[in-house]
Design an enzyme around this catalytic site. Structure first.
Site, PDB file in Angstrom:
ATOM      1  N   LYS A 167       0.832  -1.221   0.000  1.00  0.00           N
ATOM      2  CA  LYS A 167       0.000   0.000   0.000  1.00  0.00           C
ATOM      3  C   LYS A 167       0.860   1.262   0.000  1.00  0.00           C
ATOM      4  O   LYS A 167       0.603   2.187  -0.764  1.00  0.00           O
ATOM      5  CB  LYS A 167      -0.920  -0.038   1.234  1.00  0.00           C
ATOM      6  CG  LYS A 167      -1.797   1.180   1.405  1.00  0.00           C
ATOM      7  CD  LYS A 167      -3.061   0.862   2.176  1.00  0.00           C
ATOM      8  CE  LYS A 167      -2.854   0.722   3.668  1.00  0.00           C
ATOM      9  NZ  LYS A 167      -2.739   2.012   4.367  1.00  0.00           N
ATOM     10  N   GLY A 222      -4.535   7.961   5.870  1.00  0.00           N
ATOM     11  CA  GLY A 222      -3.640   8.946   6.489  1.00  0.00           C
ATOM     12  C   GLY A 222      -2.456   9.227   5.582  1.00  0.00           C
ATOM     13  O   GLY A 222      -1.992  10.363   5.472  1.00  0.00           O
ATOM     14  N   ARG A 247      -7.837  12.195  13.136  1.00  0.00           N
ATOM     15  CA  ARG A 247      -6.382  12.016  13.269  1.00  0.00           C
ATOM     16  C   ARG A 247      -5.634  13.344  13.246  1.00  0.00           C
ATOM     17  O   ARG A 247      -6.120  14.341  12.733  1.00  0.00           O
ATOM     18  CB  ARG A 247      -5.888  11.050  12.169  1.00  0.00           C
ATOM     19  CG  ARG A 247      -6.475   9.667  12.377  1.00  0.00           C
ATOM     20  CD  ARG A 247      -6.098   8.694  11.299  1.00  0.00           C
ATOM     21  NE  ARG A 247      -4.697   8.320  11.344  1.00  0.00           N
ATOM     22  CZ  ARG A 247      -4.136   7.482  10.489  1.00  0.00           C
ATOM     23  NH1 ARG A 247      -4.865   6.937   9.512  1.00  0.00           N
ATOM     24  NH2 ARG A 247      -2.868   7.173  10.591  1.00  0.00           N
ATOM     25  N   ASP A 290       2.658  -1.053  12.084  1.00  0.00           N
ATOM     26  CA  ASP A 290       1.322  -1.544  11.706  1.00  0.00           C
ATOM     27  C   ASP A 290       1.114  -3.012  12.093  1.00  0.00           C
ATOM     28  O   ASP A 290       0.036  -3.563  11.884  1.00  0.00           O
ATOM     29  CB  ASP A 290       1.102  -1.383  10.191  1.00  0.00           C
ATOM     30  CG  ASP A 290       0.984   0.082   9.786  1.00  0.00           C
ATOM     31  OD1 ASP A 290       0.651   0.913  10.648  1.00  0.00           O
ATOM     32  OD2 ASP A 290       1.242   0.393   8.609  1.00  0.00           O
TER      33      ASP A 290
HETATM   34  C1  S3P Z   1       2.851   4.759   6.216  1.00  0.00           C
HETATM   35  C2  S3P Z   1       3.514   5.095   7.355  1.00  0.00           C
HETATM   36  C3  S3P Z   1       3.082   4.691   8.700  1.00  0.00           C
HETATM   37  C4  S3P Z   1       2.098   3.537   8.649  1.00  0.00           C
HETATM   38  C5  S3P Z   1       1.045   3.723   7.602  1.00  0.00           C
HETATM   39  C6  S3P Z   1       1.678   3.871   6.229  1.00  0.00           C
HETATM   40  C7  S3P Z   1       3.354   5.267   4.925  1.00  0.00           C
HETATM   41  O1  S3P Z   1       2.470   5.787   9.333  1.00  0.00           O
HETATM   42  O2  S3P Z   1       1.473   3.380   9.909  1.00  0.00           O
HETATM   43  O3  S3P Z   1       0.154   2.636   7.591  1.00  0.00           O
HETATM   44  O4  S3P Z   1       2.988   4.733   3.874  1.00  0.00           O
HETATM   45  O5  S3P Z   1       4.154   6.219   4.954  1.00  0.00           O
HETATM   46  P1  S3P Z   1       3.346   6.921  10.075  1.00  0.00           P
HETATM   47  O6  S3P Z   1       4.210   7.533   9.078  1.00  0.00           O
HETATM   48  O7  S3P Z   1       2.349   7.904  10.624  1.00  0.00           O
HETATM   49  O8  S3P Z   1       4.065   6.190  11.173  1.00  0.00           O
END
Ligand code: S3P
Length: 441
Positions: free
Chosen positions: A24, A97, A125, A321
């Site tokens: 992802k 996010g 968030r 995660d």
């Molecule tokens: C992600 C970074 C992580 C992870 C999210 C995907 C990314 O979050 O938890 O599922 O693709 O950069 P954080 O950067 O907030 O730790």
């Protein structure tokens, strides 16, 4: 249509070879970087989950055309800041996010105001973590209480920044790197270590980005305003999706699994390091390098004698995660496992640390919680026989996966709500489980 499933039988005695859905994080980055490249990029095996489909919808709203032919998405980029932004534009990041935080970095030169919204979970968030550096670049950005909706208007007078990223968040790091692409001069980030897919992709595109590794953090230097050409990228499997099948195999009797072509970048494999320290024997074979990423087949088999862990905090970011499913292994391991400083888990799609405690108590596991630390009192004889239902988890996909793996390894009669949540990251999840032999109603 019912949006829940029930599982009443454990899985045992399987020996399977599977592939999981595409990564992802890399899928979202590939779509957004292709939107900034010059020419038509070709991305194969793109994850077709809601977070990634929302990324495609977002670039389309920003004036970037794409088509799909067979397994390949073709994205027509016009170079850096090549968006065509209409008046009163509203972008909806849905549940993602990553999309919400990193797209802001590509809007730093927008001449008109763009409004960014998201779903109920995303709207709770924290965005201060990206609003702060964006303001330092000179961007005009407003929000109530640092949550969505956010309004952003870019500027022609961007200034490079020097920023200490102390959370260990790849989303914040990427937002700053994306902003730096459009900013004259050199932006410097002193970043606590986190997944480094953005840096690796830019490097493989020949972009002037320099990474100097220090202990526990990296100094990243990005030279702004360099155009880069369109590219081809085949997205590898997602270790975060694979993690549920790794634990399924580990905790099922007499079973073996090979998960093919998974991205095993060092910044992502905290789960494997942690589980191997607990006595698992997970091997990475057939290793290959691809655009700076490492891709391997993961070999895993059932293990009876798992032991507790005092989890080193330096592994937190590389397993951020995966802690939910790691906690399930800790519940079956001998002794008390200790995990420290996991406050970031409460800033995800749901308050995952709070929910993990609720979940472990639901299945009869003793847990001590001290703010952001937890101790899990493991019991190798733990088996479940009652009826269980996890409620109010904000449709968090990873909590749904956790409940399924618990039902299939520890037993009990489970009603698991919010089946649709799998579409966030891993639409194939239930189909693969059924192929392995799981009985899901
Ligand atoms: C992600 C970074 C992580 C992870 C999210 C995907 C990314 O979050 O938890 O599922 O693709 O950069 P954080 O950067 O907030 O730790």
């Amino acid at each position: 249509m019912a949006n829940h499933i029930s599982i009443r039988h454990k899985l045992t005695n399987f020996n399977k070879r599977i592939e999981v859905s595409a990564d992802k994080s890399i899928s979202i980055r590939a779509v957004l970087l292709a939107s900034q490249a010059v020419g038509i990029s070709k991305i194969s095996n793109l994850l077709e989950s809601e977070d990634v489909l929302n990324s495609l919808k977002t670039i389309k709203k920003l004036g970037i055309h794409y088509t799909k032919q067979g397994n390949i998405y073709k994205i027509h980029g016009f170079g850096l800041n090549g968006f065509n932004i209409k008046k009163n534009l509203v972008l909806n990041a849905g549940n993602s996010g990553t999309l919400a935080r990193i797209i802001l970095g590509l809007l730093v030169k927008s001449k008109t105001q763009v409004k960014l919204i998201g779903d109920k979970s995303l709207s709770k968030r924290d965005f201060y973590r990206v609003i702060k550096p964006l303001k330092l670049f000179g961007v005009n950005i407003t929000s109530k209480n640092n949550n969505l909706p956010i309004k952003i208007i870019g500027t022609d007078f961007l200034r490079p920044i020097k920023y200490n990223e102390n959370i260990g968040s790849a989303q914040v790091k990427t937002c700053i790197i994306f902003s730096a692409l459009n900013t004259p001069g050199i932006t410097q980030i002193n970043s606590k270590s986190s997944r480094n897919h953005t840096e690796l992709m830019l490097k493989s595109l020949g972009y002037p980005i320099k990474i100097i590794k220090k202990s526990g953090y990296e100094k990243i230097l990005i030279q702004g305003l360099h155009q880069f050409n369109c590219f081809e990228y085949e997205i590898p499997g997602d270790i975060s999706s694979a993690s549920f099948f790794i634990v399924l195999t580990l905790l099922s009797k007499n079973s073996k699994m090979i998960i093919e072509k998974v991205n095993t970048n060092r910044s992502r494999i905290g789960l494997i390091t942690i589980l191997n320290k607990m006595g698992a024997k997970i091997d990475l074979k057939n290793k290959k390098k691809y655009n700076g990423e490492e891709i391997s087949d993961i070999h895993v088999r059932s293990i009876k004698n798992l032991k507790s862990i005092n989890c080193p905090q330096r592994l937190n970011s590389s397993a951020i995660d995966e802690f939910l499913i790691i906690f399930l292994v800790a519940a079956k391991a001998k002794g008390i496992s200790k995990f420290r400083d996991l406050g970031e888990m409460n800033k995800k799609e749901s308050k995952r640390l709070d929910l993990a405690v609720k979940f472990l108590k639901l299945i009869g596991v003793k847990v001590d919680r001290f703010e952001n630390d937890i101790n899990i009192h493991g019991n190798p004889d733990l088996v479940l026989s009652k009826s269980y239902e996890m409620k109010n988890f904000l449709k968090d996909h990873r909590i749904f996966f956790l409940c399924c793996i618990t039902a299939l390894t520890l037993g009990g009669k489970w009603k698991i709500n919010d089946k649709d949540s799998i579409n966030t990251s891993f639409p194939e999840f239930l189909k693969i489980l059924e192929e392995i032999g799981a009985k899901i109603n």
